[in-house]
Design an enzyme around this catalytic site. Structure first.
Site, PDB file in Angstrom:
ATOM      1  N   GLU A 438       0.973  -1.176   0.090  1.00  0.00           N
ATOM      2  CA  GLU A 438       0.006  -0.059  -0.003  1.00  0.00           C
ATOM      3  C   GLU A 438       0.884   1.305  -0.015  1.00  0.00           C
ATOM      4  O   GLU A 438       1.624   1.683   0.932  1.00  0.00           O
ATOM      5  CB  GLU A 438      -0.883  -0.176   1.204  1.00  0.00           C
ATOM      6  CG  GLU A 438      -1.573   1.189   1.629  1.00  0.00           C
ATOM      7  CD  GLU A 438      -2.354   1.200   2.775  1.00  0.00           C
ATOM      8  OE1 GLU A 438      -2.243   0.159   3.607  1.00  0.00           O
ATOM      9  OE2 GLU A 438      -3.001   2.354   3.282  1.00  0.00           O
ATOM     10  N   ASP A 511      -1.098  -1.267   5.754  1.00  0.00           N
ATOM     11  CA  ASP A 511      -0.884  -0.523   6.921  1.00  0.00           C
ATOM     12  C   ASP A 511      -1.692  -1.436   8.288  1.00  0.00           C
ATOM     13  O   ASP A 511      -2.841  -1.800   7.778  1.00  0.00           O
ATOM     14  CB  ASP A 511      -1.150   0.850   7.104  1.00  0.00           C
ATOM     15  CG  ASP A 511      -0.391   1.653   6.084  1.00  0.00           C
ATOM     16  OD1 ASP A 511       0.827   1.130   6.164  1.00  0.00           O
ATOM     17  OD2 ASP A 511      -0.465   2.738   5.689  1.00  0.00           O
ATOM     18  N   ASP A 513      -3.846  -0.181  10.008  1.00  0.00           N
ATOM     19  CA  ASP A 513      -5.052   0.564  10.328  1.00  0.00           C
ATOM     20  C   ASP A 513      -6.379   0.424   9.451  1.00  0.00           C
ATOM     21  O   ASP A 513      -6.283  -0.621   8.758  1.00  0.00           O
ATOM     22  CB  ASP A 513      -4.386   2.218   9.945  1.00  0.00           C
ATOM     23  CG  ASP A 513      -4.350   2.482   8.893  1.00  0.00           C
ATOM     24  OD1 ASP A 513      -4.563   1.444   7.759  1.00  0.00           O
ATOM     25  OD2 ASP A 513      -3.778   3.497   8.676  1.00  0.00           O
ATOM     26  N   ASP A 515      -7.770   1.942   7.088  1.00  0.00           N
ATOM     27  CA  ASP A 515      -7.546   2.101   5.474  1.00  0.00           C
ATOM     28  C   ASP A 515      -6.861   0.878   5.169  1.00  0.00           C
ATOM     29  O   ASP A 515      -7.306   0.361   3.887  1.00  0.00           O
ATOM     30  CB  ASP A 515      -6.796   3.542   5.062  1.00  0.00           C
ATOM     31  CG  ASP A 515      -7.536   4.603   5.339  1.00  0.00           C
ATOM     32  OD1 ASP A 515      -8.795   4.324   5.266  1.00  0.00           O
ATOM     33  OD2 ASP A 515      -7.003   5.776   4.986  1.00  0.00           O
TER      34      ASP A 515
END
Ligand code: 0RA
Length: 654
Positions: A438, A511, A513, A515
């Protein structure tokens, strides 16, 4: 005369001991190599024990003698399966000299019916018999109600603890098996309610009219005991309705038929909707044939042929349109085919591909006949189906043109690798890994940190297209998706060929998180819909970057969970715990980009130290429904799922 008599007596004794030895040897073999009999000793194998016992009850239902099966998960993870079938025979077997139930509990492959009149389930991991469950259980108790009496026998690790005991008068009939998987065998002992629920619901769909109850008595934070009941008078039609979920049906009536041919009993339900994916699921003797086989080949051939015939006969094609491909005819289709075959031959890597060639023709003929009748009797539905397939064909044509146009620059078929791919130097796919990363900054770290001999990096910009809501032409016009397809090399959908695969490990690295989780889900949706074979063959992985670095001076630890973070703080703080310990610092990684290349290598990419999660499809039908719920156009199902599963999201398996 006396000599003769003595001899006969002796032979009887030694036959008895010979049997005992054989029983011990047989069940010992199961305990020594459980994987050979139930596939694994992890969660999957654990749940197989339940399916094995339930299968016997289902056999009884298929033979017409059982209408209800109840499965209860007790506290401490023992399980009871009760049915209202005829009950396992308790009379003494003429040659083996033990009650029938004892034979079933101790003899390999003698679990089910002793006669051959029913459709025996003998494929995959099923049908190994209840004796395998017995061998792998710390304890097993079987209670039988038959001919006005109740009987009980107890076993421990496959060895009988008690002789079959007559408990006296009792009403009704049926079999109850209560067992606890042996902790000395299984690495996982906790039953997963939703895993059992999905399979039992599926069995209820597959066995029209059968009532299956699943109960969970384990303590769950003071909540009430959980119970669910599955009972579908509609059979596969109910299954299709369930699988269609929130997608809009193209015709209100589900196409449904069941028929019996010499080669197989065939039941089929199908319905078209406004979606773009194909959802076909096939079963043989209640086993999901993930790898397809002759019955699926027959179904596909019949669908394509009958729809084209109908279109041509009713002048629904324009001159220029030369007909519909198989893919066109299956766009937006939800379909379940269930066949019952006397002697199924299961083939393929996971033994879930039907080999019996005679079934192909039987299914093809039945579907040709029944689908033609439906189309003739429902002209409005027929017109909708043809229009849907025609628009799929047009999209396919547009996609082909777009591909042709783009061929010079970065075509899928040209073999020119995408510019942003940092490829590895080795060319043997079995040694190579592709990291799909990403963002460009994490991509940069990964490029510098990797071992370039066998690790390739493909950075993706932002969110990729949600393929659940797009059609093939749009999917292929998306740069990020084209880059992935070209880099991976195996092609997609009907063009998929594992031989072209350039990396045996495709690793999604996002990541830690929200997103990152979203991008990971988008990528999994893409793989699931466009190249499910890659997931099935075990080529898709998820990287596990650490959440924290806990350090003090030169000493440092990487924590992948909250528990590890606390543990490392305690370790570096000389036993002191808590959030703030003097001298101990905690760095929280919000993104991969915050790690320098060396850290990223050590924590997430080095095969010596990293953890990779392999993605697998446990249940194709449920996974497909889940993707529809989570990635489709309706917001409400997504909200419901998140509310229901919020605390489990970390374990979400597709
Ligand atoms: C063999 C023969 C008969 C029934 C069964 C096995 C049987 C096995 C299981 C296992 C779980 N539930 C079961 N229910 C039945 C037929 C016996 C007869 O003819 O009465």
């Amino acid at each position: 005369m006396t000599a003769k008599k003595k001899k006969a007596g002796k032979a009887g004794d030694s036959a008895y001991t010979a049997r005992q030895i054989q029983v011990l040897k047989g069940l010992e073999a199961v305990r020594r190599r459980p994987g050979m009999y139930i596939g694994s000793t992890s969660a999957r194998g654990l749940h197989h024990l339940v399916y094995e016992v339930v299968d016997n009850s289902i056999d009884e239902a298929m033979a017409g003698y059982c209408s209800q099966v109840e499965v209860t998960i007790h506290e401490y993870d023992s399980v009871t399966v009760v049915d209202d079938g005829r009950g396992i025979p308790v009379d003494i077997h003429p040659t083996e000299k033990v009650p029938g139930v004892e034979l079933a509990m101790t003899t390999l492959h003698a679990g089910g019916k002793f006669d051959k009149s029913s459709y025996k389930v003998s494929g995959g991991l099923h049908g190994v018999g209840v004796s395998v469950v017995n061998a792998l259980s710390e304890f097993l108790e079987v209670e039988i109600t038959r001919e006005g009496k109740k009987y009980l026998q107890r076993y421990s690790r496959g060895i009988k603890e008690t002789e079959l005991e007559d408990l006296g008068k009792a009403k009704g009939r049926g079999t109850k098996v209560h067992f606890k998987p042996d902790p000395a065998i299984f690495t996982e002992l906790e039953f997963n309610f939703s895993t059992l629920s999905n399979r039992l619901r599926e069995l209820a769909f597959l066995n029209k009219g059968l009532r299956i109850v699943l109960r969970d008595e384990r303590p769950n934070n003071g909540d009430d005991p959980v119970a669910e009941e599955y009972h579908f008078e509609g059979g596969l039609a109910s299954f299709v309705e369930f699988l269609r979920g929130s997608r809009q049906a193209l015709h209100p009536k589900i196409i449904y038929f069941e028929t019996s041919r010499p080669e197989a009993e065939i039941e089929l339900a199908m319905q078209y909707d406004d979606g773009f994916s194909e959802n076909t699921h096939t079963f043989v003797n209640n086993i999901n044939t993930h790898e397809g086989g002759s019955h699926l080949t027959g179904l596909k051939a019949a669908l394509t042929r009958t729809i084209n015939d109908y279109g041509r006969k009713n002048n629904l094609f324009k001159k220029a349109e030369e007909g519909l491909s198989g893919d066109d005819c299956r766009e937006g289709l939800t379909c379940v085919l269930s066949v019952k075959v006397m002697e199924p031959q299961f083939e393929g890597q996971t033994k879930t591909k039907l080999g019996n060639s005679e079934v192909r023709g039987a299914v093809e003929a039945a579907v040709n006949e029944q689908l033609a009748i439906f189309l003739d009797e429902n002209p409005k539905a027929a017109k909708g189906i043809i229009e849907k397939a025609l628009s799929a064909a047009r999209a396919r044509e547009a996609a082909r043109k777009a591909r042709d146009l783009a061929r010079k620059k970065s075509a899928l078929e040209s073999g020119v690798l995408p510019g942003k791919l940092a490829d590895c130097s080795i060319s043997d796919p079995s040694l190579c890994e592709l990291y799909i990363v990403e963002g460009d900054s994490a991509g940069g770290s990964a490029k510098q940190g990797r071992d370039r001999s066998y690790q390739a990096i493909l950075p993706l910009k932002g969110k990729i297209l949600n393929v659940e809501r797009a059609r093939i032409d749009k999917i292929l016009s998306n740069d990020e998706i084209r880059a992935m397809i070209t880099a991976i090399g195996s092609g997609i959908r009907d063009d998929f060929d594992l031989k072209g695969l350039r990396y045996h490990k495709i690793i999604i690295m996002t990541d830690a998180d929200v997103d990152g989780a979203h991008i990971r889900t988008l990528l999994l949706t893409f793989f699931f819909r466009q190249m499910p074979e890659l997931i099935e063959a075990g080529h898709i992985f998820i990287a596990q970057p650490p959440l924290y670095r806990v350090f003090k001076g030169k000493q440092e630890f990487y924590a992948y969970t909250e528990a590890e973070r606390r543990e490392y703080i305690r370790r570096l703080g000389n036993g002191k715990g808590g959030e703030e310990v003097k001298g101990v610092s905690v760095q929280r990684y919000k993104g991969l980009g915050e790690m320098n290349p060396d850290q990223l290598w050590r924590t997430t990419m080095d095969p010596e130290t990293r953890t990779l999660l392999r993605v697998d499809i446990d249940d194709g039908a449920m996974a497909s429904r889940l993707f529809d719920e989570l990635m489709g156009s309706e917001v409400e199902p997504r909200k419901l799922f998140i509310e229901k599963n919020a605390k489990y999201v970390k374990n979400l398996d597709v």
